[in-house]
Design a protein around this motif. Structure first.
Motif, PDB file in Angstrom:
ATOM      1  N   MET A   1     -10.698  -5.152  -5.419  1.00 43.50           N
ATOM      2  CA  MET A   1     -10.649  -3.869  -6.084  1.00 43.50           C
ATOM      3  C   MET A   1     -10.242  -2.811  -5.078  1.00 43.50           C
ATOM      4  O   MET A   1     -10.681  -2.817  -3.949  1.00 43.50           O
ATOM      5  CB  MET A   1     -12.027  -3.544  -6.675  1.00 43.50           C
ATOM      6  N   TYR A   2      -9.358  -1.907  -5.503  1.00 41.37           N
ATOM      7  CA  TYR A   2      -8.952  -0.813  -4.643  1.00 41.37           C
ATOM      8  C   TYR A   2     -10.041   0.239  -4.633  1.00 41.37           C
ATOM      9  O   TYR A   2     -10.576   0.593  -5.668  1.00 41.37           O
ATOM     10  CB  TYR A   2      -7.652  -0.172  -5.139  1.00 41.37           C
ATOM     11  N   PRO A   3     -10.360   0.770  -3.461  1.00 39.76           N
ATOM     12  CA  PRO A   3     -11.386   1.808  -3.406  1.00 39.76           C
ATOM     13  C   PRO A   3     -10.938   3.068  -4.129  1.00 39.76           C
ATOM     14  O   PRO A   3      -9.757   3.408  -4.126  1.00 39.76           O
ATOM     15  CB  PRO A   3     -11.554   2.083  -1.910  1.00 39.76           C
ATOM     16  N   PRO A   4     -11.870   3.787  -4.771  1.00 39.59           N
ATOM     17  CA  PRO A   4     -11.521   5.013  -5.491  1.00 39.59           C
ATOM     18  C   PRO A   4     -10.851   6.056  -4.608  1.00 39.59           C
ATOM     19  O   PRO A   4     -10.021   6.822  -5.074  1.00 39.59           O
ATOM     20  CB  PRO A   4     -12.857   5.525  -6.012  1.00 39.59           C
ATOM     21  N   GLU A   5     -11.173   6.075  -3.326  1.00 39.09           N
ATOM     22  CA  GLU A   5     -10.583   7.087  -2.450  1.00 39.09           C
ATOM     23  C   GLU A   5      -9.075   6.936  -2.274  1.00 39.09           C
ATOM     24  O   GLU A   5      -8.401   7.865  -1.869  1.00 39.09           O
ATOM     25  CB  GLU A   5     -11.282   7.146  -1.081  1.00 39.09           C
ATOM     26  N   ILE A   6      -8.524   5.751  -2.587  1.00 38.12           N
ATOM     27  CA  ILE A   6      -7.065   5.611  -2.532  1.00 38.12           C
ATOM     28  C   ILE A   6      -6.475   5.592  -3.939  1.00 38.12           C
ATOM     29  O   ILE A   6      -5.321   5.273  -4.124  1.00 38.12           O
ATOM     30  CB  ILE A   6      -6.619   4.378  -1.715  1.00 38.12           C
ATOM     31  N   GLY A   7      -7.283   5.946  -4.919  1.00 37.73           N
ATOM     32  CA  GLY A   7      -6.785   6.125  -6.275  1.00 37.73           C
ATOM     33  C   GLY A   7      -6.712   4.875  -7.121  1.00 37.73           C
ATOM     34  O   GLY A   7      -6.173   4.901  -8.217  1.00 37.73           O
ATOM     35  N   GLY A   8      -7.255   3.767  -6.643  1.00 38.73           N
ATOM     36  CA  GLY A   8      -7.141   2.527  -7.390  1.00 38.73           C
ATOM     37  C   GLY A   8      -8.308   2.271  -8.313  1.00 38.73           C
ATOM     38  O   GLY A   8      -9.371   2.856  -8.192  1.00 38.73           O
ATOM     39  N   ILE A  28       0.808  -3.114  -7.562  1.00 35.75           N
ATOM     40  CA  ILE A  28       1.544  -3.698  -6.437  1.00 35.75           C
ATOM     41  C   ILE A  28       2.052  -2.584  -5.531  1.00 35.75           C
ATOM     42  O   ILE A  28       1.890  -2.637  -4.308  1.00 35.75           O
ATOM     43  CB  ILE A  28       2.702  -4.589  -6.926  1.00 35.75           C
ATOM     44  N   GLN A  29       2.655  -1.550  -6.122  1.00 35.85           N
ATOM     45  CA  GLN A  29       3.159  -0.434  -5.320  1.00 35.85           C
ATOM     46  C   GLN A  29       2.037   0.259  -4.567  1.00 35.85           C
ATOM     47  O   GLN A  29       2.188   0.599  -3.387  1.00 35.85           O
ATOM     48  CB  GLN A  29       3.894   0.565  -6.215  1.00 35.85           C
ATOM     49  N   LEU A  30       0.902   0.461  -5.216  1.00 38.63           N
ATOM     50  CA  LEU A  30      -0.245   1.093  -4.559  1.00 38.63           C
ATOM     51  C   LEU A  30      -0.732   0.237  -3.389  1.00 38.63           C
ATOM     52  O   LEU A  30      -1.010   0.745  -2.305  1.00 38.63           O
ATOM     53  CB  LEU A  30      -1.379   1.309  -5.565  1.00 38.63           C
ATOM     54  N   GLY A  31      -0.804  -1.056  -3.617  1.00 41.13           N
ATOM     55  CA  GLY A  31      -1.230  -1.954  -2.551  1.00 41.13           C
ATOM     56  C   GLY A  31      -0.291  -1.941  -1.364  1.00 41.13           C
ATOM     57  O   GLY A  31      -0.718  -1.931  -0.206  1.00 41.13           O
ATOM     58  N   LEU A  32       1.022  -1.926  -1.636  1.00 41.31           N
ATOM     59  CA  LEU A  32       2.003  -1.886  -0.552  1.00 41.31           C
ATOM     60  C   LEU A  32       1.905  -0.577   0.225  1.00 41.31           C
ATOM     61  O   LEU A  32       1.997  -0.571   1.451  1.00 41.31           O
ATOM     62  CB  LEU A  32       3.412  -2.076  -1.100  1.00 41.31           C
ATOM     63  N   LYS A  33       1.731   0.529  -0.489  1.00 39.36           N
ATOM     64  CA  LYS A  33       1.597   1.828   0.183  1.00 39.36           C
ATOM     65  C   LYS A  33       0.374   1.869   1.085  1.00 39.36           C
ATOM     66  O   LYS A  33       0.365   2.569   2.097  1.00 39.36           O
ATOM     67  CB  LYS A  33       1.505   2.958  -0.845  1.00 39.36           C
ATOM     68  N   ASN A  34      -0.657   1.100   0.720  1.00 41.46           N
ATOM     69  CA  ASN A  34      -1.883   1.077   1.507  1.00 41.46           C
ATOM     70  C   ASN A  34      -1.937  -0.114   2.460  1.00 41.46           C
ATOM     71  O   ASN A  34      -2.995  -0.460   2.981  1.00 41.46           O
ATOM     72  CB  ASN A  34      -3.097   1.087   0.570  1.00 41.46           C
ATOM     73  N   HIS A  35      -0.784  -0.744   2.662  1.00 38.86           N
ATOM     74  CA  HIS A  35      -0.622  -1.823   3.647  1.00 38.86           C
ATOM     75  C   HIS A  35      -1.551  -3.015   3.393  1.00 38.86           C
ATOM     76  O   HIS A  35      -2.039  -3.638   4.334  1.00 38.86           O
ATOM     77  CB  HIS A  35      -0.812  -1.296   5.072  1.00 38.86           C
ATOM     78  N   LEU A  36      -1.774  -3.334   2.115  1.00 43.65           N
ATOM     79  CA  LEU A  36      -2.577  -4.509   1.781  1.00 43.65           C
ATOM     80  C   LEU A  36      -1.694  -5.748   1.817  1.00 43.65           C
ATOM     81  O   LEU A  36      -0.480  -5.672   1.592  1.00 43.65           O
ATOM     82  CB  LEU A  36      -3.195  -4.357   0.392  1.00 43.65           C
ATOM     83  N   SER A  37      -2.300  -6.869   2.071  1.00 40.62           N
ATOM     84  CA  SER A  37      -1.557  -8.129   2.094  1.00 40.62           C
ATOM     85  C   SER A  37      -1.207  -8.558   0.667  1.00 40.62           C
ATOM     86  O   SER A  37      -1.813  -8.092  -0.306  1.00 40.62           O
ATOM     87  CB  SER A  37      -2.404  -9.225   2.751  1.00 40.62           C
ATOM     88  N   ALA A  39      -1.905 -11.359  -0.574  1.00 44.88           N
ATOM     89  CA  ALA A  39      -3.095 -12.049  -1.085  1.00 44.88           C
ATOM     90  C   ALA A  39      -4.112 -11.050  -1.643  1.00 44.88           C
ATOM     91  O   ALA A  39      -4.718 -11.296  -2.690  1.00 44.88           O
ATOM     92  CB  ALA A  39      -3.728 -12.894   0.004  1.00 44.88           C
ATOM     93  N   ALA A  40      -4.295  -9.924  -0.951  1.00 45.61           N
ATOM     94  CA  ALA A  40      -5.247  -8.915  -1.419  1.00 45.61           C
ATOM     95  C   ALA A  40      -4.770  -8.279  -2.727  1.00 45.61           C
ATOM     96  O   ALA A  40      -5.559  -8.075  -3.651  1.00 45.61           O
ATOM     97  CB  ALA A  40      -5.450  -7.838  -0.354  1.00 45.61           C
ATOM     98  N   ILE A  41      -3.486  -7.994  -2.810  1.00 46.58           N
ATOM     99  CA  ILE A  41      -2.924  -7.416  -4.041  1.00 46.58           C
ATOM    100  C   ILE A  41      -3.051  -8.425  -5.181  1.00 46.58           C
ATOM    101  O   ILE A  41      -3.436  -8.079  -6.294  1.00 46.58           O
ATOM    102  CB  ILE A  41      -1.455  -7.009  -3.837  1.00 46.58           C
ATOM    103  N   ALA A  42      -2.731  -9.681  -4.902  1.00 47.62           N
ATOM    104  CA  ALA A  42      -2.812 -10.731  -5.916  1.00 47.62           C
ATOM    105  C   ALA A  42      -4.238 -10.893  -6.429  1.00 47.62           C
ATOM    106  O   ALA A  42      -4.459 -11.096  -7.625  1.00 47.62           O
ATOM    107  CB  ALA A  42      -2.300 -12.051  -5.343  1.00 47.62           C
ATOM    108  N   ASP A  43      -5.204 -10.769  -5.547  1.00 48.63           N
ATOM    109  CA  ASP A  43      -6.610 -10.890  -5.939  1.00 48.63           C
ATOM    110  C   ASP A  43      -6.990  -9.781  -6.915  1.00 48.63           C
ATOM    111  O   ASP A  43      -7.707 -10.015  -7.881  1.00 48.63           O
ATOM    112  CB  ASP A  43      -7.504 -10.849  -4.695  1.00 48.63           C
ATOM    113  N   VAL A  44      -6.508  -8.585  -6.661  1.00 43.44           N
ATOM    114  CA  VAL A  44      -6.807  -7.448  -7.544  1.00 43.44           C
ATOM    115  C   VAL A  44      -6.186  -7.664  -8.922  1.00 43.44           C
ATOM    116  O   VAL A  44      -6.819  -7.424  -9.950  1.00 43.44           O
ATOM    117  CB  VAL A  44      -6.287  -6.132  -6.922  1.00 43.44           C
ATOM    118  N   ILE A  45      -4.941  -8.115  -8.954  1.00 41.36           N
ATOM    119  CA  ILE A  45      -4.225  -8.268 -10.217  1.00 41.36           C
ATOM    120  C   ILE A  45      -4.655  -9.530 -10.954  1.00 41.36           C
ATOM    121  O   ILE A  45      -4.638  -9.578 -12.176  1.00 41.36           O
ATOM    122  CB  ILE A  45      -2.706  -8.272  -9.973  1.00 41.36           C
ATOM    123  N   GLY A  46      -5.038 -10.544 -10.196  1.00 41.35           N
ATOM    124  CA  GLY A  46      -5.437 -11.799 -10.814  1.00 41.35           C
ATOM    125  C   GLY A  46      -4.277 -12.769 -10.945  1.00 41.35           C
ATOM    126  O   GLY A  46      -4.112 -13.438 -11.961  1.00 41.35           O
TER     127      GLY A  46
END
Length: 71
Positions: A1-8, A28-37, A39-46
């Motif tokens: 889950m993206y933390p609320p402080e980065i708008g996710g 995906i765009q939010l995750g890339l902007k926040n330099h997430l891997s 795998a981390a983005i995929a985990d959030v999206i499922g």
């Protein structure tokens, strides 16, 4: 889950075989902007990290095609 402080926010989990939604692509765009891997983005999206990699490849090709047509 993206933390609320980065708008996710935690999107609904996708079922296997479903197409990515507009919300998924925004995540995906939010995750890339926040330099997430991938795998981390995929985990959030499922989805799998491979899905994220393929989607980014599609977006890059589309952007490149737009640059060519606007020249």
């Amino acid at each position: 889950m993206y933390p609320p402080e980065i708008g996710g926010k935690m999107p609904e989990k996708r079922k296997k075989g479903q197409h990515l939604t507009w919300e998924n692509r925004q995540e995906i765009q939010l995750g890339l902007k926040n330099h997430l891997s991938f795998a981390a983005i995929a985990d959030v999206i499922g989805c799998s990290p491979d899905t994220i990699s393929k989607e980014i490849g599609i977006l890059k090709r589309e952007q490149k095609q737009q640059e060519i047509t606007t020249e």
